[in-house]
Write an enzyme that holds these catalytic residues in place. Structure first.
Site, PDB file in Angstrom:
ATOM      1  N   ARG A  98       0.851  -1.183   0.000  1.00 50.93           N
ATOM      2  CA  ARG A  98       0.000   0.000   0.000  1.00 50.93           C
ATOM      3  C   ARG A  98       0.890   1.237   0.000  1.00 50.93           C
ATOM      4  NH1 ARG A  98      -5.010   1.381   0.541  1.00 50.93           N
ATOM      5  NH2 ARG A  98      -5.607  -0.786   0.906  1.00 50.93           N
ATOM      6  N   ASP A 156      -9.670  35.371  18.279  1.00 48.31           N
ATOM      7  CA  ASP A 156      -8.431  34.642  18.006  1.00 48.31           C
ATOM      8  C   ASP A 156      -8.062  34.695  16.524  1.00 48.31           C
ATOM      9  OD1 ASP A 156      -6.290  32.709  18.772  1.00 48.31           O
ATOM     10  OD2 ASP A 156      -7.397  31.410  17.411  1.00 48.31           O
TER      11      ASP A 156
END
EC number: 4.1.99.22
Length: 646
Positions: free
Chosen positions: A149, A616
């Site tokens: 993979r 933020d």
């Protein structure tokens, strides 16, 4: 056959001769496994299986044919070549599956995978070259690896990935070539990859909500992933595996939507328990266990069937009767599968890892570049595999021995997850989209969820919507109208008779439908306001992030406010509206639940955290930001009557 020769078929004689060598000194010359493979390849010219062959007579019964097949299988079991000693560890685990990382780079920044700023990258000169990758692959396949993979980073951003697949396809004995991808480049490359020999696909997708996708991966690209999944189905991959990392407070409310996708599509949706990695700030509270996920799905589909498992499988597979696809659970944390692990990994810089969670690595790259022979490399690999531990024990001691960080997590009712589902299932829209094979619809659908991109933007999230509602709609700010009696108490409820803090007992109170609406205002100043308005902040879309933060905050209010009860919310909505006259963003959060206690704290927490998130996002460009007017607008459904702010 020459006179006097044995009646034993030549391929069987070769196999028996090879087995007889087990006790000889021939092992000193070369590895037994390699020798046996060469013998068996040469003998395969006369017989493909190695079992004695007899020709069926005319009219032979089916029973006789079945007995012959059974006899051949028994012969193969008894005379099979032993698995490579170099790939077998001290616990008898045979490693036939190799994962090769093609690159450390990735075009996404998934929150559970790496920090927002990314990770330090290895200099290119220290990474494996294409030829080095193929050299190692050939060596491992010769020793018995039959599945490779390709991973990353994101493997499909490597320019020569198609050529690598084509070269791997030529390796004799390699049965499966797979890839794990985020799907961004999949639709474009898949036809070439399939032609080159790619046989299996895993696609990472953690949400079916485009706005949430952008929040999780910190990049755009939802519709590209959808297009890649559709392309894989179109080209005949079955199943197409979809990997979903489940995180509490972020996407556990989409379990049923993901499962519903398997009704009409050949998908294997694999729910993965949230695991610790460097940089993802793992903690127990974020993990949703396999059993909790399974209970949630079984509430919707009680007829869920368990499917048989392969010995080395990492997934527990289930199928909903009548559905085309299936769902699976990868229980890396709660129920590990170390005992049957057959996986090895090679990192992009050439290190061999025998365990994903292990710290020990050996550099195959350095030995390759130092001119190590094949035999020397095999000895190095064999030594590393031999040192593999029975399981990644330190991790499981941490998981199983550590108490929950908050008691509410331990008693979290999994049935509450389904209460967070949209009534109009997003997955049903996606099934219609994919069945229709129309990519432009995906773009249109994404635009409907993400907004039109017009200059004046209004954001609203709906955790329960009806057919006529729009997720992002202008002019949807509706202040609550004053109505009903306003009853108050002159006695504090969160203290006991001695004045100490105490949680209110609501066990005897009746369940009623509770709704609360709260608001907040964030004054950004002209500079930050313009950047938000034009969606040009470097951190990303501030309105989308604040919206999602507000939703998350509502769902975990009891973990933030010490004496607040846990409430199973059935509806959360966060709206943000730009106010150009004040250079401000107005936030309205509403929450709904049926239960013995109100949801005003959830609404207030949602509005406040959405406001803090905007602060933020914008603090780097302005120090003039002011948070104000955080207040409860209305609440209904309580015993003390309804409340509406004048």
């Amino acid at each position: 056959m020459t006179p006097g020769a044995s009646s034993q078929p030549v391929c069987s004689r070769s196999r028996l001769w090879a087995v007889a060598l087990l006790g000889s000194g021939f092992m000193a010359a070369q590895p037994l496994s390699r020798m046996l493979r060469r013998l068996l390849r040469s003998s395969a010219r006369s017989c493909s299986s190695g079992a004695p062959v007899t020709q069926p007579r005319p009219g032979e019964s089916a029973r006789a044919a079945s007995e012959e097949l059974s006899r051949r299988r028994q012969f193969l079991r008894e005379h099979a070549a032993p698995f490579s000693a170099f790939l077998t560890d001290s616990f008898g685990r045979q490693h036939s599956y190799l994962r090769i990382s093609l690159t450390e780079k990735c075009n996404l920044r998934c929150q559970y995978c790496m920090p927002e700023e990314g990770v330090p990258l290895t200099p290119k000169a220290n990474l494996l070259t294409t030829e080095e990758i193929l050299t190692l692959a050939r060596l491992f396949v010769k020793e018995g690896i039959d599945k490779i993979r390709l991973t990353g980073g994101e493997p499909l951003i490597r320019p020569d990935v198609v050529d690598i697949v084509a070269q791997l396809q030529r390796l004799e004995g390699l049965r499966t070539i797979g890839v794990t991808t985020n799907g961004i480049n999949l639709a474009r490359l898949l036809p070439q990859l399939q032609k080159a020999g790619l046989s299996a696909i895993n696609i990472s997708l953690d949400t079916l909500v485009p706005a949430k996708f952008e929040f999780i991966v910190r990049r755009k690209g939802f519709h590209k992933v959808m297009e890649g999944i559709h392309k894989a189905i179109e080209l005949g991959y079955n199943p197409v595996k979809v990997n979903c990392v489940v995180m509490r407070g972020l996407n556990e409310d989409e379990l049923l939507d993901f499962a519903a996708l398997t009704e009409g599509l050949p998908l294997d949706v694999r729910f993965i328990e949230y695991m610790p990695f460097d940089g993802n700030k793992w903690n127990f509270k974020k993990m949703v266990s396999y059993k909790e996920m399974l209970d949630t799905i079984r509430q919707q589909w009680p007829e869920l069937e368990k499917l048989p498992e392969e010995e080395s499988s990492t997934a527990k597979a289930f199928k909903i009767p009548g559905f085309q696809g299936q769902i699976s659970f990868i229980t890396s944390m709660s129920e590990h599968f170390c005992g049957t692990c057959n996986r090895l990994r090679i990192t992009a810089d050439g290190n061999l890892k025998v365990c994903l969670f292990g710290n020990s690595e050996v550099s195959l790259r350095d030995h390759l570049r130092a001119g190590a022979s094949e035999q020397e490399l095999l000895r190095i690999i064999g030594a590393a595999v031999g040192r593999k531990k029975r399981q990644h024990a330190e991790l499981f001691l941490m998981f199983h021995d550590s108490p929950p960080a908050n008691p509410s997590i331990a008693s979290w009712d999994p049935l509450h997850v389904q209460d967070l589902r949209p009534r109009m299932s997003f997955s049903s829209q996606m099934v219609t989209l994919w069945k229709g094979c129309r990519v432009p619809q995906a773009l249109l659908l994404a635009q409907q969820w993400l907004g039109s991109g017009c200059f004046q933007r209004h954001y609203t999230s709906r955790a329960d919507s009806d057919a006529n509602s729009k997720c992002l709609s202008p002019g949807s700010w509706v202040p609550a109208a004053p109505s009903g009696p306003q009853l108050t108490s002159e006695q504090l409820t969160h203290v006991d008779s001695e004045g100490r803090a105490a949680m209110v007992d609501v066990g005897r109170k009746p369940d009623t439908e509770r709704v609360a609406v709260a608001s907040a205002v964030v004054c950004l100043g002209p500079v930050a306001f313009k950047l938000v308005q034009q969606n040009q902040l470097k951190k990303g879309d501030a309105l989308v992030v604040a919206q999602l933060a507000g939703i998350q905050a509502a769902k975990v209010t009891s973990q933030l406010i010490p004496l607040c009860h846990h409430v199973a919310l059935s509806h959360v909505q966060v709206q943000l509206e730009l106010d150009s006259t004040r250079h401000a963003v107005r936030i309205q959060a509403s929450c709904r639940a049926r239960g013995p206690t109100g949801v005003e704290m959830e609404a207030l927490t949602s509005a406040a955290v959405a406001a803090l998130t905007l602060y933020d996002m914008c603090k780097a460009v302005s120090r003039d930001i002011v948070l104000e007017e955080i207040k409860l607008i209305s609440k209904t459904g309580g015993q003390r009557g309804d409340f509406h702010q004048a």
